[in-house]
Design a protein around this motif. Structure first.
Motif, mmCIF file in Angstrom:
data_model
loop_
_atom_site.group_PDB
_atom_site.id
_atom_site.type_symbol
_atom_site.label_atom_id
_atom_site.label_comp_id
_atom_site.label_asym_id
_atom_site.label_seq_id
_atom_site.Cartn_x
_atom_site.Cartn_y
_atom_site.Cartn_z
ATOM 1 N N ASP A 101 0.822 -1.211 0.000
ATOM 2 C CA ASP A 101 0.000 0.000 0.000
ATOM 3 C C ASP A 101 0.859 1.265 0.000
ATOM 4 O OD1 ASP A 101 0.233 0.845 3.127
ATOM 5 O OD2 ASP A 101 0.092 -1.324 2.918
ATOM 6 N N ASP A 102 2.011 1.228 0.691
ATOM 7 C CA ASP A 102 2.850 2.425 0.758
ATOM 8 C C ASP A 102 3.449 2.768 -0.605
ATOM 9 O OD1 ASP A 102 4.362 0.123 0.831
ATOM 10 O OD2 ASP A 102 5.723 0.797 2.399
ATOM 11 N N THR A 103 3.897 1.757 -1.342
ATOM 12 C CA THR A 103 4.417 1.998 -2.688
ATOM 13 C C THR A 103 3.314 2.495 -3.612
ATOM 14 O OG1 THR A 103 6.110 0.295 -2.415
ATOM 15 C CG2 THR A 103 5.579 0.946 -4.666
ATOM 16 N N PHE A 104 2.132 1.902 -3.510
ATOM 17 C CA PHE A 104 0.992 2.328 -4.316
ATOM 18 C C PHE A 104 0.708 3.809 -4.120
ATOM 19 C CE2 PHE A 104 -3.583 3.232 -4.391
ATOM 20 C CZ PHE A 104 -3.887 2.942 -5.710
ATOM 21 N N VAL A 105 0.703 4.265 -2.866
ATOM 22 C CA VAL A 105 0.411 5.675 -2.597
ATOM 23 C C VAL A 105 1.534 6.563 -3.109
ATOM 24 C CG1 VAL A 105 0.092 7.403 -0.788
ATOM 25 C CG2 VAL A 105 -1.081 5.206 -0.636
ATOM 26 N N ARG A 106 2.781 6.194 -2.822
ATOM 27 C CA ARG A 106 3.895 7.038 -3.264
ATOM 28 C C ARG A 106 3.884 7.243 -4.771
ATOM 29 N NH1 ARG A 106 7.613 4.108 -1.591
ATOM 30 N NH2 ARG A 106 8.562 3.360 -3.517
ATOM 31 N N LEU A 107 3.504 6.199 -5.510
ATOM 32 C CA LEU A 107 3.514 6.289 -6.967
ATOM 33 C C LEU A 107 2.321 7.042 -7.539
ATOM 34 C CD1 LEU A 107 4.856 2.750 -7.923
ATOM 35 C CD2 LEU A 107 6.111 4.900 -7.667
ATOM 36 N N GLN A 108 1.413 7.480 -6.695
ATOM 37 C CA GLN A 108 0.364 8.392 -7.154
ATOM 38 C C GLN A 108 0.930 9.795 -7.369
ATOM 39 O OE1 GLN A 108 -2.710 6.973 -7.760
ATOM 40 N NE2 GLN A 108 -1.612 5.130 -7.062
ATOM 41 N N GLN A 150 8.128 -7.883 -0.208
ATOM 42 C CA GLN A 150 8.329 -6.592 -0.849
ATOM 43 C C GLN A 150 8.447 -6.741 -2.363
ATOM 44 O OE1 GLN A 150 11.829 -5.393 1.288
ATOM 45 N NE2 GLN A 150 10.684 -4.354 2.908
ATOM 46 N N ASP A 151 9.213 -7.730 -2.795
ATOM 47 C CA ASP A 151 9.362 -7.963 -4.231
ATOM 48 C C ASP A 151 8.022 -8.344 -4.863
ATOM 49 O OD1 ASP A 151 12.012 -7.430 -3.869
ATOM 50 O OD2 ASP A 151 12.725 -9.473 -4.225
ATOM 51 N N ALA A 152 7.259 -9.184 -4.147
ATOM 52 C CA ALA A 152 5.944 -9.585 -4.648
ATOM 53 C C ALA A 152 5.013 -8.382 -4.741
ATOM 54 C CB ALA A 152 5.338 -10.659 -3.755
ATOM 55 N N GLY A 153 5.129 -7.465 -3.790
ATOM 56 C CA GLY A 153 4.289 -6.269 -3.806
ATOM 57 C C GLY A 153 4.573 -5.383 -5.002
ATOM 58 N N VAL A 154 5.848 -5.218 -5.324
ATOM 59 C CA VAL A 154 6.210 -4.420 -6.494
ATOM 60 C C VAL A 154 5.717 -5.089 -7.775
ATOM 61 C CG1 VAL A 154 8.143 -3.531 -7.855
ATOM 62 C CG2 VAL A 154 8.182 -3.348 -5.357
ATOM 63 N N ALA A 155 5.907 -6.418 -7.865
ATOM 64 C CA ALA A 155 5.445 -7.147 -9.050
ATOM 65 C C ALA A 155 3.926 -7.050 -9.197
ATOM 66 C CB ALA A 155 5.881 -8.607 -8.948
ATOM 67 N N GLU A 156 3.216 -7.083 -8.077
ATOM 68 C CA GLU A 156 1.760 -6.984 -8.112
ATOM 69 C C GLU A 156 1.316 -5.624 -8.649
ATOM 70 O OE1 GLU A 156 -1.767 -8.124 -5.011
ATOM 71 O OE2 GLU A 156 -0.233 -6.723 -4.289
ATOM 72 N N ILE A 157 1.975 -4.565 -8.196
ATOM 73 C CA ILE A 157 1.638 -3.230 -8.683
ATOM 74 C C ILE A 157 1.910 -3.123 -10.176
ATOM 75 C CG2 ILE A 157 2.406 -0.811 -8.621
ATOM 76 C CD1 ILE A 157 2.610 -1.073 -5.597
ATOM 77 N N TYR A 185 -1.303 -2.281 -12.232
ATOM 78 C CA TYR A 185 -1.299 -0.869 -12.610
ATOM 79 C C TYR A 185 -0.147 -0.622 -13.589
ATOM 80 C CZ TYR A 185 -4.077 -0.854 -8.348
ATOM 81 O OH TYR A 185 -5.010 -1.134 -7.375
ATOM 82 N N PRO A 186 -0.282 -1.075 -14.833
ATOM 83 C CA PRO A 186 0.808 -0.935 -15.812
ATOM 84 C C PRO A 186 1.238 0.527 -15.966
ATOM 85 C CG PRO A 186 -0.929 -2.369 -16.661
ATOM 86 C CD PRO A 186 -1.471 -1.747 -15.415
ATOM 87 N N GLY A 187 2.539 0.730 -15.941
ATOM 88 C CA GLY A 187 3.093 2.069 -16.117
ATOM 89 C C GLY A 187 3.292 2.844 -14.843
ATOM 90 N N LEU A 188 2.693 2.400 -13.752
ATOM 91 C CA LEU A 188 2.784 3.165 -12.504
ATOM 92 C C LEU A 188 4.214 3.187 -11.959
ATOM 93 C CD1 LEU A 188 0.907 4.787 -10.654
ATOM 94 C CD2 LEU A 188 0.613 2.731 -9.256
ATOM 95 N N LEU A 189 4.953 2.104 -12.113
ATOM 96 C CA LEU A 189 6.319 2.041 -11.600
ATOM 97 C C LEU A 189 7.251 3.035 -12.291
ATOM 98 C CD1 LEU A 189 6.885 -1.800 -11.102
ATOM 99 C CD2 LEU A 189 6.523 -0.067 -9.338
#
Length: 271
Positions: free
Chosen positions: A172-179, A210-217, A221-225
């Motif tokens: 969730d923290d990575t998801f928010v930061r990438l907004q 953590q790695d799984a969380g990044v892969a899930e995002i 959410y393509p392009g968010l990274l």
């Protein structure tokens, strides 16, 4: 007003220190919402015991006790109960410094969307393996990037409007930061203590998650990274870091190898 939302699952041993440090920030006209979720211990009861300390410090205070576990559910419940236009999200094992919240409020008090984090500090780990891992991890470019938001981040009203409910995802923290674009993220000088989990097996479990969380995002959410904005680690940089701290490098590399050898998923405590 700033609302600090603290999701807490089986955090009876940590929530007191978290709240004590938060109230040491002084009377900022703020509130805290503790969301005990799926607890099998006395987290909610311990948290309620700090109601008088909150009142003495001038903080609004409430505790939600949810039968259902899950951090996204807790974050959404906390958002629903919060009254402030500024929102901070704080892990229950994090200890903030006295000046952090005032600096966060100042940085968020703008009309443009803002994401604000403090300066993280890893307290000295008890185990030798975690000390070596943490020492090397902190020298990596992505660990030194601005406003990483590990364990604590905050947004203003315009920033909170960037997303709706917290999705049921791992990171969730990575998801928010990438907004937010890198130039919309602010790191204030005041620090907070962010403990790292102890032991090789635990480090491996958390790193795998953590790695799984990044892969899930990346999948959902393509392009968010692409908004990450973290500096890459070049081979010459890695060689310099390895020569400077061979024990730390060996520990970090061993954890990375263990993660690759066995993949897993699901929720894992961050310490």
């Amino acid at each position: 007003m700033l609302s600090v939302i603290i999701p807490a699952s089986n955090e009876a041993g940590y929530i007191g220190g978290c709240l004590t440090a938060l109230f040491a920030s002084g009377d900022l006209g703020a509130e805290v919402v503790v969301v005990a979720n799926g607890c099998r211990d006395a987290t909610a009861e311990v948290a309620r015991g700090y109601a008088s300390a909150a009142a003495a410090a001038g903080w609004g205070f409430s505790v939600l006790d949810l039968a259902e576990g899950g951090k996204p559910n807790a974050l959404n419940a906390g958002d629903g109960a919060a009254r402030g236009d500024l929102r901070a999200y704080l892990d229950a094992d994090v200890v903030v410094s006295p000046k952090l919240m005032a600096q966060v409020i100042a940085a968020l008090t703008v009309e443009a969307p803002r994401y604000v984090a403090g300066t993280p500090r890893i307290p000295r780990p008890r185990s030798a393996v975690t000390r070596a891992y943490a020492r090397f991890w902190q020298t990596l470019p992505f660990a030194q990037s601005k406003a990483g938001g590990y364990g604590f981040f905050a947004v203003n009203a315009a920033g909170r409007a960037r997303w709706g409910a917290f999705p049921r995802i791992i990171s969730d923290d990575t998801f928010v930061r990438l907004q937010f674009l890198p130039e919309e993220r602010v790191q204030v000088a005041a620090s907070y203590d962010w403990p790292m989990i102890e032991g090789f097996a635990a480090l491996t479990r958390v790193r795998r998650r953590q790695d799984a969380g990044v892969a899930e995002i990346d999948r959902l959410y393509p392009g968010l990274l692409a908004r990450e904005g973290k500096l890459p680690l070049t081979k010459p940089q890695l060689l310099r870091l390895m020569l400077r701290d061979p024990v730390g490098f060996a520990t970090y590399a061993a954890v990375s190898l263990a993660v690759r050898l066995k993949r897993g998923s699901g929720w894992t405590r961050g310490r």
